[in-house]
Design a protein around this motif. Structure first.
Motif, PDB file in Angstrom:
ATOM      1  N   ASP A  45       0.852  -1.178   0.000  1.00 23.43           N
ATOM      2  CA  ASP A  45       0.000   0.000   0.000  1.00 23.43           C
ATOM      3  C   ASP A  45       0.890   1.230   0.000  1.00 23.43           C
ATOM      4  O   ASP A  45       2.122   1.133   0.003  1.00 23.43           O
ATOM      5  CB  ASP A  45      -0.962   0.007   1.197  1.00 23.43           C
ATOM      6  CG  ASP A  45      -0.255  -0.158   2.543  1.00 23.43           C
ATOM      7  OD1 ASP A  45       0.822   0.443   2.720  1.00 23.43           O
ATOM      8  OD2 ASP A  45      -0.776  -0.880   3.410  1.00 23.43           O
ATOM      9  N   ALA A  46       0.265   2.413  -0.021  1.00 25.16           N
ATOM     10  CA  ALA A  46       1.032   3.653  -0.126  1.00 25.16           C
ATOM     11  C   ALA A  46       1.928   3.876   1.086  1.00 25.16           C
ATOM     12  O   ALA A  46       3.063   4.349   0.965  1.00 25.16           O
ATOM     13  CB  ALA A  46       0.070   4.829  -0.296  1.00 25.16           C
ATOM     14  N   GLU A  47       1.440   3.542   2.257  1.00 29.41           N
ATOM     15  CA  GLU A  47       2.194   3.790   3.489  1.00 29.41           C
ATOM     16  C   GLU A  47       3.416   2.901   3.600  1.00 29.41           C
ATOM     17  O   GLU A  47       4.490   3.328   4.038  1.00 29.41           O
ATOM     18  CB  GLU A  47       1.275   3.577   4.693  1.00 29.41           C
ATOM     19  CG  GLU A  47       1.886   3.933   6.027  1.00 29.41           C
ATOM     20  CD  GLU A  47       2.041   5.420   6.228  1.00 29.41           C
ATOM     21  OE1 GLU A  47       3.054   5.849   6.831  1.00 29.41           O
ATOM     22  OE2 GLU A  47       1.165   6.163   5.767  1.00 29.41           O
ATOM     23  N   ARG A  48       3.286   1.646   3.162  1.00 26.85           N
ATOM     24  CA  ARG A  48       4.355   0.654   3.382  1.00 26.85           C
ATOM     25  C   ARG A  48       4.956   0.153   2.076  1.00 26.85           C
ATOM     26  O   ARG A  48       5.454  -0.968   2.013  1.00 26.85           O
ATOM     27  CB  ARG A  48       3.786  -0.527   4.169  1.00 26.85           C
ATOM     28  CG  ARG A  48       3.238  -0.175   5.540  1.00 26.85           C
ATOM     29  CD  ARG A  48       2.492  -1.357   6.127  1.00 26.85           C
ATOM     30  NE  ARG A  48       1.303  -1.687   5.334  1.00 26.85           N
ATOM     31  CZ  ARG A  48       0.664  -2.852   5.429  1.00 26.85           C
ATOM     32  NH1 ARG A  48       1.108  -3.798   6.222  1.00 26.85           N
ATOM     33  NH2 ARG A  48      -0.418  -3.069   4.693  1.00 26.85           N
ATOM     34  N   ASP A  49       4.929   0.933   1.039  1.00 24.55           N
ATOM     35  CA  ASP A  49       5.376   0.481  -0.278  1.00 24.55           C
ATOM     36  C   ASP A  49       6.792  -0.086  -0.202  1.00 24.55           C
ATOM     37  O   ASP A  49       7.733   0.589   0.236  1.00 24.55           O
ATOM     38  CB  ASP A  49       5.323   1.650  -1.263  1.00 24.55           C
ATOM     39  CG  ASP A  49       5.723   1.230  -2.655  1.00 24.55           C
ATOM     40  OD1 ASP A  49       5.108   0.278  -3.173  1.00 24.55           O
ATOM     41  OD2 ASP A  49       6.635   1.842  -3.217  1.00 24.55           O
ATOM     42  N   ARG A  50       6.930  -1.333  -0.626  1.00 24.64           N
ATOM     43  CA  ARG A  50       8.210  -2.013  -0.477  1.00 24.64           C
ATOM     44  C   ARG A  50       9.271  -1.505  -1.436  1.00 24.64           C
ATOM     45  O   ARG A  50      10.458  -1.834  -1.284  1.00 24.64           O
ATOM     46  CB  ARG A  50       8.023  -3.520  -0.629  1.00 24.64           C
ATOM     47  CG  ARG A  50       7.594  -3.986  -1.996  1.00 24.64           C
ATOM     48  CD  ARG A  50       7.585  -5.509  -2.093  1.00 24.64           C
ATOM     49  NE  ARG A  50       6.647  -6.109  -1.173  1.00 24.64           N
ATOM     50  CZ  ARG A  50       5.437  -6.549  -1.514  1.00 24.64           C
ATOM     51  NH1 ARG A  50       5.044  -6.457  -2.778  1.00 24.64           N
ATOM     52  NH2 ARG A  50       4.644  -7.083  -0.634  1.00 24.64           N
ATOM     53  N   THR A  51       8.879  -0.721  -2.447  1.00 29.23           N
ATOM     54  CA  THR A  51       9.887  -0.174  -3.373  1.00 29.23           C
ATOM     55  C   THR A  51      10.401   1.182  -2.911  1.00 29.23           C
ATOM     56  O   THR A  51      11.158   1.829  -3.634  1.00 29.23           O
ATOM     57  CB  THR A  51       9.294  -0.041  -4.780  1.00 29.23           C
ATOM     58  OG1 THR A  51       8.152   0.840  -4.736  1.00 29.23           O
ATOM     59  CG2 THR A  51       8.863  -1.385  -5.332  1.00 29.23           C
ATOM     60  N   GLY A  52      10.009   1.613  -1.705  1.00 32.13           N
ATOM     61  CA  GLY A  52      10.463   2.921  -1.217  1.00 32.13           C
ATOM     62  C   GLY A  52      11.968   3.017  -1.071  1.00 32.13           C
ATOM     63  O   GLY A  52      12.531   4.122  -1.023  1.00 32.13           O
ATOM     64  N   PHE A  53      12.654   1.873  -0.995  1.00 33.85           N
ATOM     65  CA  PHE A  53      14.115   1.896  -0.847  1.00 33.85           C
ATOM     66  C   PHE A  53      14.807   2.514  -2.056  1.00 33.85           C
ATOM     67  O   PHE A  53      15.977   2.913  -1.975  1.00 33.85           O
ATOM     68  CB  PHE A  53      14.637   0.474  -0.623  1.00 33.85           C
ATOM     69  CG  PHE A  53      14.570  -0.397  -1.844  1.00 33.85           C
ATOM     70  CD1 PHE A  53      15.646  -0.456  -2.732  1.00 33.85           C
ATOM     71  CD2 PHE A  53      13.430  -1.130  -2.137  1.00 33.85           C
ATOM     72  CE1 PHE A  53      15.587  -1.248  -3.870  1.00 33.85           C
ATOM     73  CE2 PHE A  53      13.365  -1.926  -3.262  1.00 33.85           C
ATOM     74  CZ  PHE A  53      14.438  -1.985  -4.135  1.00 33.85           C
ATOM     75  N   ILE A  54      14.106   2.570  -3.195  1.00 38.65           N
ATOM     76  CA  ILE A  54      14.732   3.101  -4.418  1.00 38.65           C
ATOM     77  C   ILE A  54      15.227   4.521  -4.207  1.00 38.65           C
ATOM     78  O   ILE A  54      16.240   4.938  -4.783  1.00 38.65           O
ATOM     79  CB  ILE A  54      13.731   3.026  -5.591  1.00 38.65           C
ATOM     80  CG1 ILE A  54      13.470   1.566  -5.964  1.00 38.65           C
ATOM     81  CG2 ILE A  54      14.228   3.803  -6.808  1.00 38.65           C
ATOM     82  CD1 ILE A  54      12.438   1.377  -7.052  1.00 38.65           C
ATOM     83  N   ASP A  55      14.529   5.275  -3.354  1.00 43.13           N
ATOM     84  CA  ASP A  55      14.934   6.664  -3.123  1.00 43.13           C
ATOM     85  C   ASP A  55      16.325   6.746  -2.516  1.00 43.13           C
ATOM     86  O   ASP A  55      17.014   7.765  -2.662  1.00 43.13           O
ATOM     87  CB  ASP A  55      13.911   7.348  -2.221  1.00 43.13           C
ATOM     88  CG  ASP A  55      14.092   8.859  -2.184  1.00 43.13           C
ATOM     89  OD1 ASP A  55      14.337   9.441  -3.264  1.00 43.13           O
ATOM     90  OD2 ASP A  55      14.011   9.450  -1.092  1.00 43.13           O
ATOM     91  N   LEU A  56      16.779   5.691  -1.842  1.00 38.88           N
ATOM     92  CA  LEU A  56      18.130   5.690  -1.259  1.00 38.88           C
ATOM     93  C   LEU A  56      19.200   5.737  -2.344  1.00 38.88           C
ATOM     94  O   LEU A  56      20.337   6.153  -2.094  1.00 38.88           O
ATOM     95  CB  LEU A  56      18.318   4.439  -0.392  1.00 38.88           C
ATOM     96  CG  LEU A  56      17.362   4.299   0.807  1.00 38.88           C
ATOM     97  CD1 LEU A  56      17.568   2.957   1.485  1.00 38.88           C
ATOM     98  CD2 LEU A  56      17.553   5.453   1.786  1.00 38.88           C
TER      99      LEU A  56
END
Length: 947
Positions: free
Chosen positions: A104-115
Motif C-alpha cells: 500500500d502507499a504507506e508501506r510500499d516495499r519499493t520505497g528503498f529506491i529513493d536511497l
C-alpha cells in the motif's frame, strides 16, 4: 498533517454519510465530498508514491492539476484504473487502491529506491542498461513503470457519444465564463457552457467576492437561474480536452451516477476560453513532502468540504493571494504563519508575518513537520500551503496554434496573437482579478451587459528555482524531476525546451506542464543565461486530462464498429426471395432461389437472355474542376486525360508500392467532371486516397471531390436482351450502337426522372449500368424487372455475377490479386512504357523486384484430369527440384455458365508465357492437374459485347 473536518460549513450533506475503503482502511465522508477531501479529512498523510523514486506523496491540488495522487477504483463490477482522487466524487461502497504501490502507499516495499536517487538521475536508463543487453532489464523495468494497473476482465460499459452544433461554446463556468455565457445567450446565441467542476461557479465556490453589489454566492445563484431561462446547455464535470481542425472541440463528460463517460464532439461558431489559471508550486528543498499543498487547493477544501488541512499552518507565497488564504485558515481555527516573499506585505491581525522572506527547505520525512526560512528561522508546522503565482490555462489556445507572449508583470505566458473563432478571457488571459476580467468582457465579446466587481489588485514578485541550490528541489512532482535533473540536462547540452522535456520527462504525460513547466523553463533560462521567453515553451497536446478508452470507443463494437451498409432496394430483393449476404461491407443478394443451385441457373439465364442485378455499392466518386484531368492522370496507372467527354476507360489505381490497390471504370461526363467507379469494398479507401493526394500534391489546384455513392443507386442490365429490356421498361435514351457504343455514357430518363446510362460490362455480354437518385430506384427496378421477366430473364445475385466475370477473365481486386500484384502481372504493361505523366507507384514499378521475370502472373486454368472444379487456394507445384515448390495458387474457380466446363483464374509463376502447359496442383493433401490458358475463357474476341 492534522487535517480535520469542521463541525459546520461546506457543501457536503452531513445527513448523508458514506464509507469507502482506501488500501483496505475504511474512510468516512459525506455526499458532496471528493475522494480527496474525504481522504484529507481522515488524517491520512501518505496517499501515494512518486513515479520514479517511490517517495511518499500527499495531496497537492484540488482539481485536474493534482500531480501526485491517483487510485484504482472498483465499484461493484466496474473497475477504473488510475483515477485522480481530486476529481472523483466519493460514493458509498467504493474500493480504492493506491496506484502502483505494494502492499500500500504507506508501506510500499519499493520505497528503498529513493536511497539510490543519486545514481539514477534523468537519462540514467539510456546509459546504464545498454550493457550487456537492454532486454535483460526490460521486463522488470516495464513491470515497475506506469501508473495504475489495468484489469482486462473488467472493461466496463462504453459511453455515449454526442455530436453538437452551437453558436458559442464557453469553456469554464467560473464567474467570468458565467458572465460571458449570459451575455452571449442574452444576444440570442445558442450557448453550451462546459466546466470540469462538479457544479458551476469556479472560484466563487471557495473565494469571497462581491459582484454587481451582491455576495458572490447570491450572484452565482441568480446567474444560473438566468442561464436556465435563456436555454443555455450547462455541462458540469465536463472537460474540454482537445481542440482540433476546423473548430472541433472534444469534451469528456463524467457522470456521478457511475455511468460511463460521454464524449461530446462540438462544432461551435465561436469558442470562448474561460478556463482560469493553475497555481504554481514554490521551489525549495524537500518541497514534495506530504502536507505541502497548493494554497488555493487548501482554501477549496476548507470552503467546499469543510476540511481544515492542518492545525499549525504556514502559508508561503510570492503574490497577493497568500494573505487571503492565511486569513481564511486563521478564521477556521488554525494557527497560521504567513511567509510572503514580497517585502512590502502588510501585517495581518493575529497572524505571524515574515515579509520579504522565502522558504529554504521543508523539514520532515514522511510528512512536513516544519520549514526553515532563507534567514535561518525555523517554524514548526503540520501543513504548508504554497503559492508561486498562476499559470493561465491556455492549453486549448496553444492547441489551436495560438502563439504565447510573456508578461513580465504577471510572470506568466499569456495568449498572444488572436486565433480566429477563439476568444480567451479571465484567468486564462492573465486577468487574475474579477474587476479586470469583467471590464474586458465587452471588448472581447463585442457585447454589452458585463457585470462589475469590487476593485482589487494582483501583485507578484519572482520566486524561480535558482541554479546550484543545495537539497532536492522538485520541479515536476508527477515525474520526479528535480532542479538537479534540469541542471544535468543543461550540462549535457539538452538546452532546447523540447530536448529538456524529453531528456527529463518534465511536463510530459497527464501533467502537460500544468504545475511544472514554468519553473522548469525559468531554471533552464538561469542556467543558460536566457530569459524565460527566450527558452520558449513546449507543445501542449491533447488530451488536457486523461480520457477513458470507453469514452473514445463509444458504441463502436461488433456490427457498430463497421456498420453493415444496406441497399435502397433491399425490400425489393427480399420480396423476391433473395438470400442476403455481406460483400465488401454491403448486404447484397446472394441468389434468388431457395438454395445454391439457383446461382448457376441465374448465370445461365443471364447468358441466354437478360439478367438484372443491383450494382449500387459500386463507387461513384465525382472529381470536378479545371485541374481534375491532371489530378486523375497522377492517380491512375493509365492515362485518363485523353479520354473524351462521354467516354469510359478501365484502369488501375496503385499504392505507392506499385501494388494494384483498386480497379474500375473511370467515366468522363464533361471536360471538367469525372466519376471514379471503384470497387464497392474500396470506396472509402479510394475516397480517402483522392483527398490525401489532393491536399498533399495538388493543394493549390482547382479540384473538388464528392463521394456520391450513398446517394445514388445503380442497376445493371446484362445479357443479349439487355437493350430490349431497357426499351421495354420505358427508358428514354438513344440505345443505337452508333450513338451509344461500348465504353461510353449517355443521359436518359425514366418518366420524368433523369438518370445516367453507362455502357460497360463486368460479365462479357452487352451491359448497361443505370444510375438514379437512390430514393427513386424502386420504381426503376420494378420497370426493369417486369421487362426482363417478359423476355425470359430476371434478377441475378452477386454469386452469379462472380461466375460471369470469371468466365470472361475479369478480376476482383483482393481475390485475384494479392499484396504483391503489380499491373504488369495482370497483363497491363503498356502505361509503364508509354505514359509520360508521373503517377502513384511509378518509381516502385521500376525497381528490380517489380521487374523480375519469374513473378506470379494472371492466367486461366482448366482441369486436365476430368476431376471437375479446381479448389480455390490450391497451389501449383514445380516438381523439377529435390522437393516440390509452390509456383502460385488458384484465386477463383466456378462452373461455366456460357463456357463448356469449369473455369478458374490463378496467379502462376511466369504464367503469361506458359499457356498450354499442364501443371500439378496440391490442395489439402490431394493432387490435381490443370492446363494453363489465357484468363478469358468466354468469348475471347468480345463479339457478345455488341451482340
Amino acid at each position: 498533517m492534522t487535517a480535520r473536518r469542521l463541525p459546520l460549513g461546506g457543501e457536503i450533506e452531513r445527513a448523508r454519510p458514506l464509507r469507502f475503503t482506501f488500501d483496505g482502511k475504511v474512510i468516512e465522508g459525506f455526499v458532496g465530498d471528493t475522494l480527496a477531501s474525504a481522504l484529507l479529512a481522515s488524517g491520512r498523510q501518505v496517499l501515494g508514491r512518486s513515479f520514479k523514486y517511490r517517495r511518499p506523496r500527499g495531496l497537492f491540488g484540488a482539481g485536474v492539476e493534482e500531480p501526485n495522487i491517483c487510485a484504482d477504483v472498483t465499484e461493484g463490477a466496474a473497475f477504473r484504473p488510475n483515477q485522480r482522487v481530486t476529481t472523483e466524487p466519493a460514493r458509498d461502497g467504493l474500493v480504492l487502491r493506491s496506484a502502483s504501490t505494494a502492499p500500500d502507499a504507506e508501506r510500499d516495499r519499493t520505497g528503498f529506491i529513493d536511497l539510490f536517487a543519486r545514481f539514477i538521475p534523468s537519462g540514467f536508463y539510456y546509459k546504464t542498461f545498454m550493457f550487456p543487453d537492454w532486454h535483460l532489464f526490460e521486463p522488470r523495468i516495464r513491470a515497475m513503470a506506469g501508473l495504475g494497473r489495468v484489469d482486462p476482465a473488467k472493461t466496463g460499459p462504453v459511453g455515449d457519444q454526442v455530436n453538437h452544433f452551437c453558436d458559442a461554446l464557453v469553456i469554464g463556468a467560473g464567474p467570468v465564463g458565467l458572465a460571458a455565457a449570459r451575455m452571449l445567450a442574452g444576444a440570442g446565441k445558442s450557448v453550451v457552457l462546459a466546466d470540469d467542476g462538479s457544479r458551476p461557479g469556479g472560484s466563487l465556490l471557495y473565494r469571497e467576492a462581491e459582484i454587481d453589489g451582491m455576495p458572490g454566492a447570491d450572484w452565482l445563484a441568480e446567474t444560473l437561474a438566468q442561464l436556465a431561462g435563456l436555454g443555455v446547455t450547462i455541462l458540469p464535470r465536463t472537460t474540454a480536452f482537445g481542440l482540433y481542425d476546423h473548430g472541433l472541440v472534444a469534451l469528456n463528460q463524467r457522470h456521478e451516477d457511475g455511468r460511463a463517460d460521454t464524449l461530446w464532439r462540438v462544432r461551435p461558431e465561436r469558442i470562448v476560453l474561460a478556463a482560469g489559471a493553475i497555481e504554481r508550486p514554490l521551489p525549495f528543498s524537500m518541497n514534495d513532502l506530504p502536507g505541502i499543498m497548493s494554497a488555493q487547493a487548501g482554501l477549496s477544501y476548507l470552503r467546499r468540504q469543510a476540511v481544515l488541512p492542518g492545525a499549525n499552518i504556514v502559508v508561503a507565497a510570492n503574490n497577493s493571494t497568500g494573505a487571503g488564504v492565511a486569513r481564511a485558515m486563521a478564521e477556521a481555527g488554525a494557527r497560521v504563519t504567513l511567509v510572503d516573499r514580497r517585502p512590502d506585505t502588510a501585517p495581518l491581525s493575529g497572524i505571524a508575518c515574515h515579509a520579504g522572506r522565502s522558504i529554504d527547505r521543508a523539514l520532515g520525512r514522511k510528512a512536513v513537520q516544519g520549514v526553515v526560512l532563507d534567514d535561518g528561522t525555523e517554524i514548526t508546522c503540520d501543513c504548508l500551503l504554497v503559492s508561486g503565482g498562476f499559470t493561465p490555462t491556455i492549453h486549448l489556445y496553444a492547441q489551436a496554434k495560438g502563439r504565447l507572449a510573456w508578461d513580465e508583470t504577471r510572470l506568466a505566458f499569456l495568449p498572444g496573437d488572436p486565433v480566429p473563432g477563439l476568444t480567451v478571457i479571465g484567468g486564462a488571459a492573465g486577468q487574475f482579478t474579477l474587476g479586470e476580467a469583467f471590464a474586458t468582457l465587452p471588448a472581447a465579446l463585442g457585447l454589452e451587459g458585463a457585470p462589475t466587481a469590487a476593485p482589487s489588485s494582483y501583485a507578484i514578485t519572482p520566486a524561480w528555482p535558482e541554479p546550484g541550490r543545495k537539497g532536492r528541489i522538485w520541479i515536476d512532482y508527477q515525474h520526479d524531476v528535480t532542479a538537479k535533473d534540469v541542471e544535468l540536462a543543461a550540462r549535457e547540452n539538452f538546452t532546447s525546451v523540447e530536448h529538456l522535456k524529453r531528456y527529463t520527462t518534465l511536463g510530459m504525460a497527464t501533467d502537460q506542464g500544468k504545475t511544472s513547466n514554468l519553473n522548469g523553463l525559468a531554471l533552464m533560462g538561469a542556467l543558460t543565461g536566457r530569459e524565460i521567453p527566450e527558452v520558449g515553451t513546449t507543445t501542449y497536446r491533447p488530451p488536457f486530462t486523461p480520457v477513458p478508452y470507453t469514452s473514445l470507443a463509444g458504441l463502436r463494437g461488433g456490427e457498430r464498429m463497421n456498420p453493415l451498409r444496406r441497399l435502397a432496394l433491399e425490400g425489393r430483393h427480399r420480396a423476391l426471395g433473395a438470400a442476403m449476404g455481406e460483400y465488401g461491407g454491403w448486404l447484397r443478394p446472394v441468389h434468388y432461389g431457395e438454395d445454391d443451385a439457383a446461382i448457376l441457373a441465374e448465370a445461365k439465364m443471364a447468358r441466354a437472355t437478360v439478367g438484372l442485378f443491383d450494382a449500387s455499392p459500386l463507387g461513384k466518386i465525382e472529381v470536378i474542376g479545371p485541374d481534375a484531368a491532371d489530378f486523375l492522370d497522377f492517380i491512375y496507372y493509365n492515362t485518363v486525360s485523353t479520354l473524351k467527354p462521354g467516354g469510359c476507360r478501365y484502369g488501375f489505381i496503385l499504392a505507392e508500392s506499385g501494388v494494384v490497390y483498386d480497379d474500375g471504370v473511370l467515366v468522363r461526363l464533361d471536360e471538367h467532371r469525372f466519376v471514379v467507379s471503384c470497387s464497392s469494398s474500396h470506396v472509402a479507401g479510394v475516397h480517402a486516397m483522392l483527398e490525401e493526394w489532393r491536399q498533399d500534391r495538388f493543394p493549390a489546384r482547382r479540384i473538388f471531390i464528392h463521394n456520391a455513392t450513398a446517394g445514388t443507386a445503380t442497376i445493371t442490365v446484362t445479357g443479349p436482351e439487355a437493350r430490349a429490356a431497357i426499351r421495354a421498361a420505358g427508358i428514354a435514351a438513344d440505345l443505337d450502337d452508333a450513338a451509344f457504343p461500348h465504353m461510353t455514357t449517355r443521359p436518359g430518363r425514366h418518366g420524368d426522372t433523369p438518370l445516367r446510362l453507362t455502357r460497360v460490362s463486368f460479365t462479357g455480354d452487352r451491359s448497361y449500368e443505370l444510375s438514379i437518385r437512390q430514393d427513386l430506384a424502386p420504381g426503376l427496378w420494378d420497370a426493369l424487372d417486369g421487362a426482363a421477366r417478359a423476355l425470359g430473364g430476371g434478377p441475378i445475385g452477386i454469386e452469379a455475377v462472380m461466375i460471369l466475370r470469371a468466365e470472361k477473365g475479369y478480376i476482383v481486386i483482393g481475390k485475384d490479386s494479392d499484396g504483391m500484384t503489380r499491373p504488369m502481372d495482370l497483363g497491363l504493361a503498356g502505361p509503364l512504357r508509354s505514359k509520360k505523366a508521373e503517377f502513384i507507384g511509378k518509381r516502385s514499378l521500376l525497381q528490380e523486384e517489380a521487374q523480375r521475370p519469374d513473378r506470379n502472373q494472371l492466367v486461366g486454368l482448366q482441369p486436365a484430369d476430368g476431376g471437375g472444379l479446381l479448389p480455390v487456394g490450391a497451389h501449383g507445384l514445380d516438381l523439377s527440384g529435390a522437393a516440390p515448390r509452390s509456383i502460385g495458387y488458384v484465386t477463383s474457380s466456378y462452373p461455366g455458365a456460357g463456357h463448356d466446363g469449369p473455369v478458374a483464374l490463378a496467379l502462376i509463376e511466369r504464367g503469361a508465357s506458359r499457356h498450354g502447359e499442364v501443371i500439378e496442383l496440391h490442395h489439402l493433401g490431394s493432387r490435381r492437374r490443370a492446363r494453363i490458358t489465357a484468363p478469358c475463357a468466354f468469348d475471347p474476341k468480345g463479339d457478345r459485347l455488341n451482340g
